[in-house]
Motif scaffolding. Structure first.
Motif, short mmCIF file in Angstrom:
data_model
loop_
_atom_site.label_atom_id
_atom_site.label_comp_id
_atom_site.label_asym_id
_atom_site.label_seq_id
_atom_site.Cartn_x
_atom_site.Cartn_y
_atom_site.Cartn_z
N PHE A 100 0.81 -1.22 0.00
CA PHE A 100 0.00 0.00 0.00
C PHE A 100 0.84 1.27 0.00
O PHE A 100 0.46 2.29 -0.59
N LYS A 101 1.99 1.26 0.63
CA LYS A 101 2.86 2.45 0.61
C LYS A 101 3.43 2.68 -0.77
O LYS A 101 3.54 3.83 -1.24
N ALA A 152 1.15 12.71 -1.61
CA ALA A 152 1.65 11.39 -1.20
C ALA A 152 2.46 11.50 0.08
O ALA A 152 2.30 10.68 1.01
N ASP A 153 3.33 12.51 0.16
CA ASP A 153 4.13 12.72 1.37
C ASP A 153 3.23 12.99 2.57
O ASP A 153 3.47 12.48 3.67
N GLU A 154 2.19 13.79 2.36
CA GLU A 154 1.27 14.11 3.45
C GLU A 154 0.56 12.85 3.96
O GLU A 154 0.44 12.62 5.16
N ILE A 155 0.10 12.02 3.03
CA ILE A 155 -0.61 10.79 3.39
C ILE A 155 0.29 9.86 4.20
O ILE A 155 -0.11 9.31 5.24
N ASP A 173 1.26 11.25 7.72
CA ASP A 173 0.15 11.04 8.66
C ASP A 173 0.11 9.59 9.13
O ASP A 173 -0.15 9.32 10.31
N TRP A 174 0.36 8.67 8.21
CA TRP A 174 0.38 7.25 8.56
C TRP A 174 1.49 6.96 9.57
O TRP A 174 1.27 6.28 10.58
N ASP A 175 2.68 7.47 9.30
CA ASP A 175 3.82 7.23 10.20
C ASP A 175 3.54 7.76 11.61
O ASP A 175 3.91 7.14 12.61
N LYS A 176 2.88 8.91 11.68
CA LYS A 176 2.55 9.48 13.00
C LYS A 176 1.58 8.58 13.75
O LYS A 176 1.71 8.38 14.96
N ARG A 177 0.59 8.06 13.04
CA ARG A 177 -0.40 7.18 13.69
C ARG A 177 0.26 5.88 14.16
O ARG A 177 -0.03 5.40 15.27
#
Length: 331
Positions: free
Chosen positions: A162-163, A179-182, A185-189
């Motif tokens: 998926f990444k 893409a960087d924003e998505i 956000d994933w890495d933070k979660r």
């Protein structure tokens, strides 16, 4: 006589001034013409700079400008397109919850279906006149040459990556910042979940996990799958016998039940009577009762769409939501 010579001199002077003015005007027009030409050259340069060579699992594809008409040929790409606020002109039918997974229906209502993921309809795809096609090597290697004759086609390797889908879509659609924003956000979660799970469980964290799937005539353990990759990021570990880079293992003999052993089980399966019967047979076997997850009451049935079938960034976030809820952690 003197007056005549003066008139001739003045006439010559006026003529010279006229010619100088004329030549100056011509020079200005030439400069203007050259300036226009230079400006046109800049436009050409901009067009060239907006032409990108996209490297992907099936080679290199040239993309010009920003594609608008998008066709997605695997579930993860369909999911990810909606995360980019892109409305595909064509998508393939979902595996279950046909024809479109429930969590995507509001975003994809009325979208043209172009066949199945394993057998897309090339004529219907061509009729849509797409600007770009998103495919996967796993599903579409044999028809890739036909696809790229319809439109520029880019592909990831495995459908659960998926990444990679987010990065490929961002680069291809000229939306790298999105893409960087998505992914940020994933890495933070992921970091947040790992931190909170560790704080809550203390020495019990990380948990050893097995991802199980039951079919009508066998059982499977998934290793580095969609769910497996997310669990690994979230901080879970896998048993020693599940450290292979392979997709997982297929178990046809109930004597192999011990291969499943882990602290916690996450199980997904289709709602089919034959599968449920097989599940009952396996879970009533004496070896099943001796597994750590069973003895610790850590056997959990999960949604097969978000944990396995969908394969996109939105499904990944839904799966992570599920984990937050199961561990009673604040999102």
């Amino acid at each position: 006589m003197l007056s005549t010579r003066l008139h001739k001199k003045w006439a010559l002077l006026i003529f010279v001034l006229f010619m100088a003015t004329l030549l100056s005007a011509c020079g200005s027009e030439g400069a203007s013409s050259e300036g226009d030409s230079a400006e046109g050259g800049n436009d050409s340069s901009n067009e060239e700079s907006d032409t990108r060579e996209i490297e992907h699992a099936m080679g290199t594809t040239t993309i010009e400008g920003t594609p608008e008409k998008v066709v997605t040929l695997y579930q993860g790409a369909t999911d990810t397109a909606t995360a980019f606020d892109v409305d595909p002109v064509g998508i393939v039918e979902s595996w279950v919850e046909k024809p479109i997974y429930k969590y995507l229906r509001d975003d994809l209502e009325g979208t043209k279906l172009v066949g199945e993921e394993t057998q897309p309809n090339l004529e219907e795809i061509a009729a849509l006149e797409p600007d770009v096609i998103f495919a996967s090597k796993l599903r579409h290697e044999e028809i890739y040459e036909k696809l790229k004759k319809i439109a520029p086609t880019v592909a990831i390797d495995q459908v659960y990556e998926f990444k990679e889908t987010v990065n490929l879509m961002g680069e291809t659609l000229n939306k790298a910042d999105k893409a960087d924003e998505i992914l940020n956000d994933w890495d933070k979660r992921i970091e947040d979940f790992n931190t909170k799970a560790s704080e809550k469980l203390g020495d019990e964290w990380p948990l050893n996990v097995s991802v199980l799937n039951f079919r009508s005539d066998h059982a499977r353990i998934y290793f580095d799958s969609f769910a497996g990759s997310i669990l690994r990021e979230a901080g879970f570990t896998r048993p020693e016998n599940q450290q292979s880079d392979e997709w997982g293992m297929k178990l046809t003999d109930k004597e192999s039940i011990t291969e499943m052993n882990a602290d916690v089980f996450y199980i997904f399966m289709s709602d089919d009577p034959a599968i449920k019967n097989n599940f009952e047979e396996w879970t009533n076997h004496p070896l099943w009762q001796n597994l750590d997850a069973v003895k610790n009451d850590e056997v959990h049935t999960v949604d097969e769409v978000t944990w396995n079938m969908a394969g996109g960034i939105r499904a990944a976030n839904l799966m992570l939501d599920d984990l937050y809820d199961r561990f009673e952690l604040e999102k």
